[in-house]
Design a protein around this motif. Sequence first.
Motif, PDB file in Angstrom:
ATOM      1  N   LYS A  97      37.120  44.255  38.366  1.00 61.32           N
ATOM      2  CA  LYS A  97      36.485  44.572  37.094  1.00 61.32           C
ATOM      3  C   LYS A  97      36.037  46.031  37.026  1.00 61.32           C
ATOM      4  O   LYS A  97      35.634  46.497  35.971  1.00 61.32           O
ATOM      5  CB  LYS A  97      35.298  43.628  36.853  1.00 61.32           C
TER       6      LYS A  97
ATOM      7  N   TYR B  79      42.964  41.025  32.324  1.00 61.69           N
ATOM      8  CA  TYR B  79      41.902  40.934  33.332  1.00 61.69           C
ATOM      9  C   TYR B  79      41.454  39.499  33.536  1.00 61.69           C
ATOM     10  O   TYR B  79      41.169  39.086  34.666  1.00 61.69           O
ATOM     11  CB  TYR B  79      40.719  41.821  32.947  1.00 61.69           C
ATOM     12  N   LEU B  80      41.374  38.717  32.437  1.00 60.05           N
ATOM     13  CA  LEU B  80      40.966  37.319  32.583  1.00 60.05           C
ATOM     14  C   LEU B  80      41.958  36.568  33.463  1.00 60.05           C
ATOM     15  O   LEU B  80      41.572  35.815  34.359  1.00 60.05           O
ATOM     16  CB  LEU B  80      40.853  36.654  31.210  1.00 60.05           C
TER      17      LEU B  80
ATOM     18  N   THR C  15      41.556  37.776  37.166  1.00 61.90           N
ATOM     19  CA  THR C  15      40.391  37.236  37.886  1.00 61.90           C
ATOM     20  C   THR C  15      40.546  35.741  38.117  1.00 61.90           C
ATOM     21  O   THR C  15      40.129  35.223  39.151  1.00 61.90           O
ATOM     22  CB  THR C  15      39.084  37.507  37.121  1.00 61.90           C
ATOM     23  N   LYS C  16      41.174  35.040  37.152  1.00 61.55           N
ATOM     24  CA  LYS C  16      41.346  33.594  37.308  1.00 61.55           C
ATOM     25  C   LYS C  16      42.251  33.305  38.512  1.00 61.55           C
ATOM     26  O   LYS C  16      41.935  32.475  39.362  1.00 61.55           O
ATOM     27  CB  LYS C  16      41.954  33.005  36.030  1.00 61.55           C
TER      28      LYS C  16
END
Lengths: 268, 297
Positions: free
Chosen positions: B215, B263-264, B267-268
């Motif tokens: 992030k 990004y989601l 990160t997932k």
Amino acid sequence: MSCFETIQDYAFRSLGYGERLLPRSDFTLCEHFTLIGSGMIWNIYYGVLAVVTGFFLANLLAVAKNSNSSWARKPAEWFIFLFRGSPLFIQFFFAYSLFLNLKSVSSFFDPLSSAWAGALIVLFLNTAAYSAEIFYGALQSIPRGDIEAADAYGLTGWSRFRKVMWPTTMRLAWPAYTNEAIFLFHATTLVFVSGFPAWRQKGDALYYAKYLADKTFNPFVPYPILAFYFILLTLVIIFFFGLINKRLNRHLPQSQRTKVKYKPNLMR
Amino acid sequence: MRSAIFSFCSDPATLETFQWMSCYLTTGKHMAFYVSFGTVLLLLAFAAPSALLFGFGGAMAARARFLPLNWLGRGYIAIVRGVPDIAFFLFFVIALDQGLEYLRHKVKCPDWDQPIRQGNDFIVCDIAKLPLGNSAQWIHETYGFALAVVTFAIVFGAFAANVLYGAMQAVPHAQIETAEAYGLTPRQTFWRILVPQMWTYALPGLSNLWMVLIKATPLLFLLGVEDIVYWAKELGGSKTANFTAYPHPDWRTQYFLALLVFYLAFTKVSEVVLNRITTRLSHGQATLAGEAQRKTT
């Protein structure tokens, strides 16, 4: 120009009072301290308002995520995932361009495209998501005995939550929540580097530190001053959260109380 | 302008929506945008191990018996953690650059008599400049990227040092005492007993750190690297027909939405993978997680 005059001219520069023009050459140490300190007003404004408002939404979200009904749980889970899974930096950029689009829809949305309202909303939602995850974790780790005791006293529903579960949640979550608050204050420095314009050069501490570093081409003065202010701010936050922590744990014997320490194990 | 990938892209103004989109999304600039996702991954590939190395050094220093080294380690952790990371990014990029140029200046131009800081300027002799004024564009870009990697390593090294320090303290003391009873030297105890056992304690913290590192990658934009944020801003801004074959209104919201989704997803996926690693590593360990696994099987 004496340092006192500099303070008169620039102490509230970030709010638009005092001298309109920023210093352009021959920067003194006093100007550095005054301007960056003036910018801290915005960091404190964003931090305090986002923490206070975010706290309430975070409680709602944590309870919703903990509920058995998927109508309450799913939206809360998605909200938390959305804000914890993506960088705050991108959230700011996205929100700013979204707010600009909204502005053309109706003049009702005008304030959103300026930093004081738009960035505050993003910070509020962001910290609510992070805090909700902390509170949810605490809600999950309430000792069984506490709930059984509440049941034995015949407490149910709202009064059980209000009198037994919620205070325990706060007690368990408070050290981690202190860290979250500190990180939120750090995150407020992102506002003016991520799209939101500093109108008439009214910016936050980092904005002025960057301005001074760009003008003097010497990073060794403004950034350490910024660091000094933030370490001071961190100590103040730890003090206030420590007071609340003391009150939360006032029924416990002295030896069992946990102190709020700056222990950033879990960070955002 | 590069030649288009699809043959029908020669005159975009006449195209239907779908074909227009497929042409628009394959222009040279969009290709640069896609390549910049690689830049982010490359940054992570370099920054994560070097931050771990810095963190290991920091944790070792913070445990040192030699007091100045101990203070250095603790000070490094405390200061970097107490100050917003963006301030450090902006600081180190200029500070490292000026520090390197200063050192080269001292070595290469010893008979230079003027001061280096003249008012608001930082002046070193020409052959001490980094990178040299006449070097190619890719050297400039690589230098900027390398500075970014070092900055990330220093900042996240402090985060990692904090995690590793905690993990070293968490290894049961009986293990160390046993090693001493067997006559192992402190150095042997550290490398053979402490380090192999600390990882299971460090893993939750390091997983968290990896998420934080992912992030933090958009901050590359602030360091002047042409990363995904740069291209999203560049491509999303409204374009008029005078300057491009693909005019469009302000699409920055859509571009930033694409970055959010990227990004989601990232990160997932990381979360799923890290959970699997944690499960595997806690197998057979004398921790709560390991105990829980033993009971279920």
